[in-house]
Design an enzyme around this catalytic site. Structure first.
Site, short mmCIF file in Angstrom:
data_model
loop_
_atom_site.label_atom_id
_atom_site.label_comp_id
_atom_site.label_asym_id
_atom_site.label_seq_id
_atom_site.Cartn_x
_atom_site.Cartn_y
_atom_site.Cartn_z
N GLY A 46 -41.54 92.65 98.94
CA GLY A 46 -42.24 91.40 99.16
C GLY A 46 -41.85 90.38 98.10
O GLY A 46 -41.55 90.75 96.96
N GLN A 51 -42.62 82.85 93.21
CA GLN A 51 -41.80 83.74 92.36
C GLN A 51 -40.36 83.27 92.23
O GLN A 51 -39.61 83.80 91.41
CB GLN A 51 -41.82 85.16 92.91
N CYS A 93 -44.14 94.62 91.08
CA CYS A 93 -44.00 93.20 91.38
C CYS A 93 -42.66 92.75 90.79
O CYS A 93 -42.34 93.09 89.66
CB CYS A 93 -45.14 92.42 90.72
N LEU A 94 -41.89 92.00 91.57
CA LEU A 94 -40.57 91.57 91.09
C LEU A 94 -40.66 90.65 89.87
O LEU A 94 -39.69 90.50 89.14
CB LEU A 94 -39.78 90.90 92.22
N HIS A 135 -51.11 91.48 98.03
CA HIS A 135 -50.40 91.15 96.78
C HIS A 135 -49.70 89.79 96.91
O HIS A 135 -49.79 88.94 96.01
CB HIS A 135 -49.40 92.28 96.49
N GLU A 136 -49.00 89.59 98.03
CA GLU A 136 -48.22 88.36 98.20
C GLU A 136 -49.12 87.15 98.47
O GLU A 136 -48.82 86.05 98.00
CB GLU A 136 -47.19 88.52 99.32
N HIS A 139 -50.25 85.91 95.24
CA HIS A 139 -49.25 85.06 94.57
C HIS A 139 -49.41 83.61 95.03
O HIS A 139 -49.31 82.68 94.22
CB HIS A 139 -47.83 85.51 94.91
NI NI Z 1 -45.51 90.27 93.08
#
Ligand code: NI
Length: 172
Positions: A46, A51, A93-94, A135-136, A139
């Protein structure tokens, strides 16, 4: 298509709630394609626009990691409209490369969004799909998974990141 630079914590852009998407044009399609390529290349399941430094309310997701085309989805202006149950599990998480930590999430989530053409749809998912959508969507609201942890776990993760920063092993 091109790879985008992924913003890492504690970049303050990750704390800013993103603006709703109002134009479903070619620029949006280009951004989404580049976000998919960036997510697959990372690799991750994701990626939200914030991000990659774009304060727009959207994310891309593929919980199969590119194996199942049916799971490739973009959710624009996502809104959680239903939640049910609880699940425990490690989450990554990236924007926190290499950090995996336990976060409690709902077991099931129903999220309403627009597709790339501006058409409204709902996705009803459980387990990893629910975790990823929540989660996304967070963000898009300026919330990172660190904010969802208990204060004790948050301190452990922050300390681990501080160590990596000192060793020069944390990307900025
Ligand atoms: Ni993330």
């Amino acid at each position: 298509m091109s790879l985008l630079k992924i913003v890492t914590w504690p970049n303050p852009i990750l704390d800013i709630p993103a603006d709703p998407v109002t134009k479903f044009d070619d620029d949006l399609k280009k951004l989404v394609n580049n976000m998919f390529e960036t997510m697959y290349s990372a690799p991750g399941v994701g990626l939200a626009a914030v991000q990659v430094g774009v304060l727009k309310r959207l994310f891309v997701m593929d919980c199969s990691g590119g194996k199942d085309p049916a799971q490739r989805v973009v959710m624009i202006n996502p809104e959680v409209v239903g939640i049910e149950g609880k699940q425990d599990g490690d989450e990554g998480c990236l924007s926190f490369p290499g950090i995996y930590f336990n976060v409690e999430r709902n077991l099931r989530a129903i999220v309403r969004a627009h597709d790339i053409n501006g058409k409204e749809f709902e996705l009803d998912g459980t387990e990893l799909t629910a975790r990823c959508m929540l989660h996304e969507t967070d963000h898009c609201d300026g919330i990172v998974f660190l904010d969802k942890m208990t204060p004790l776990k948050r301190e452990i993760v922050k300390r681990r990141i501080k160590k990596l920063q000192k060793a020069g092993e944390w990307p900025s």
